[in-house]
Design an enzyme around this catalytic site. Structure first.
Site, PDB file in Angstrom:
ATOM      1  N   HIS A   1       0.727  -1.109   0.025  1.00 60.19           N
ATOM      2  CA  HIS A   1       0.091   0.087   0.136  1.00 60.19           C
ATOM      3  C   HIS A   1       0.928   1.105  -0.149  1.00 60.19           C
ATOM      4  CE1 HIS A   1      -3.891   1.897   1.643  1.00 60.19           C
ATOM      5  NE2 HIS A   1      -3.419   2.740   0.928  1.00 60.19           N
TER       6      HIS A   1
ATOM      7  N   ARG B   1       1.853   4.946  -0.082  1.00 61.05           N
ATOM      8  CA  ARG B   1       1.254   6.302   0.167  1.00 61.05           C
ATOM      9  C   ARG B   1       2.041   7.426  -0.374  1.00 61.05           C
ATOM     10  NH1 ARG B   1      -2.613   5.123   4.019  1.00 61.05           N
ATOM     11  NH2 ARG B   1      -2.651   3.212   4.883  1.00 61.05           N
TER      12      ARG B   1
ATOM     13  N   GLU C   1      -2.474  -1.749  -3.049  1.00 68.21           N
ATOM     14  CA  GLU C   1      -3.668  -0.744  -2.409  1.00 68.21           C
ATOM     15  C   GLU C   1      -3.456   0.604  -2.699  1.00 68.21           C
ATOM     16  OE1 GLU C   1      -4.978  -4.196   0.969  1.00 68.21           O
ATOM     17  OE2 GLU C   1      -3.836  -2.379   1.331  1.00 68.21           O
TER      18      GLU C   1
ATOM     19  N   HIS D   1      -7.932  -6.542   7.040  1.00 63.07           N
ATOM     20  CA  HIS D   1      -7.680  -5.579   8.327  1.00 63.07           C
ATOM     21  C   HIS D   1      -7.947  -6.310   9.661  1.00 63.07           C
ATOM     22  CE1 HIS D   1      -6.880  -1.093   8.868  1.00 63.07           C
ATOM     23  NE2 HIS D   1      -7.371  -1.447  10.131  1.00 63.07           N
TER      24      HIS D   1
END
Length: 237
Positions: A43, A45, A70, A190
């Site tokens: 993921h 960022r 993601e 999650h």
């Protein structure tokens, strides 16, 4: 069988703490595959606080299972994934400052935007997954965007599991059935861990994939990564 994708963000976080290449993120991903995982998730960022853009392409060269990226589909993110061509892109509505993913999409409010993004991914031959809460209407709307899968946000399940596991999983069962009837796949992730994963996987119909990072890496500090992967995979048989 439900497949296990390991999120390796925390490995990049550890590496970045010293500014060198230890641990080696690409080698760790390759080792995870050697130990039996069926996918690698990252993921990236905007601030690159863990996974960096150069990691994406280094990983693309070594991930031979499923590469799942993601992120919030900003123009920068879309440029990145369209160049890297992972097998799957999971669309997550994170703000740039978010510590971790904390909610799913309001699909109704973002329907046109998500449809456009899903279309672009399909044109590139990339499977799309929309990160949502376990809500039947959100599932149906996600299917109408043309998405291939939904990823169900499982923190509410994890939070309630110890109190009433059956009640905690019930919305996910309903959402999974709705996805199956709509003709799309089901992922989940999650706060899934060794305590709550087996029940979730055994109870949820049509579960294609789970993505697990933080808990799995924490367990590996005590068990070692090979044993940890074996235990997580055993929960999915």
């Amino acid at each position: 069988m439900t497949t296990l994708s390991v999120n390796i963000n925390k490995i990049a976080t550890l590496r970045n703490a010293r500014g060198e290449n230890m641990p080696d993120v690409a080698k760790f991903a390759a080792d995870c595959q050697r130990y039996g995982v069926q996918g690698i998730t990252i993921h990236p960022r905007p601030d690159q606080r863990h996974i960096r853009h150069d990691d994406v392409f280094a990983l693309r060269a070594v991930v031979t299972t499923e590469f799942n990226i993601e992120g919030n589909p900003t123009p920068e993110f879309m440029d990145l994934v369209l160049r890297a061509r992972p097998e799957q892109v999971t669309l997550v509505p994170d703000a740039p400052s978010a510590l971790t993913s904390s909610d799913g999409w309001n699909v109704e409010d973002n329907f046109s935007f998500l449809t456009e993004i899903v279309d672009r991914l399909r044109e590139a031959g990339i499977r799309s997954s929309v990160f949502i809460r376990p809500d039947v209407e959100s599932v149906r709307l996600a299917a109408k965007t043309g998405a291939d899968r939904v990823e169900l946000y499982t923190k509410p399940y994890a939070d309630a599991y110890a109190t009433d596991a059956a009640a905690a999983v019930a919305p996910y069962v309903e959402a999974s059935m709705a996805a199956h009837h709509a003709g799309i796949g089901v992922n989940a992730g999650h706060d899934l861990n060794l305590s709550n994963l087996r029940y979730f996987a055994e109870t949820l119909p049509h579960l294609d994939e789970v993505s697990i990072g933080h808990a799995l890496i924490c367990d590996a500090l005590y068990l070692g990564i090979e044993e940890t992967i074996a235990r997580y995979r055993a929960c999915l048989v």
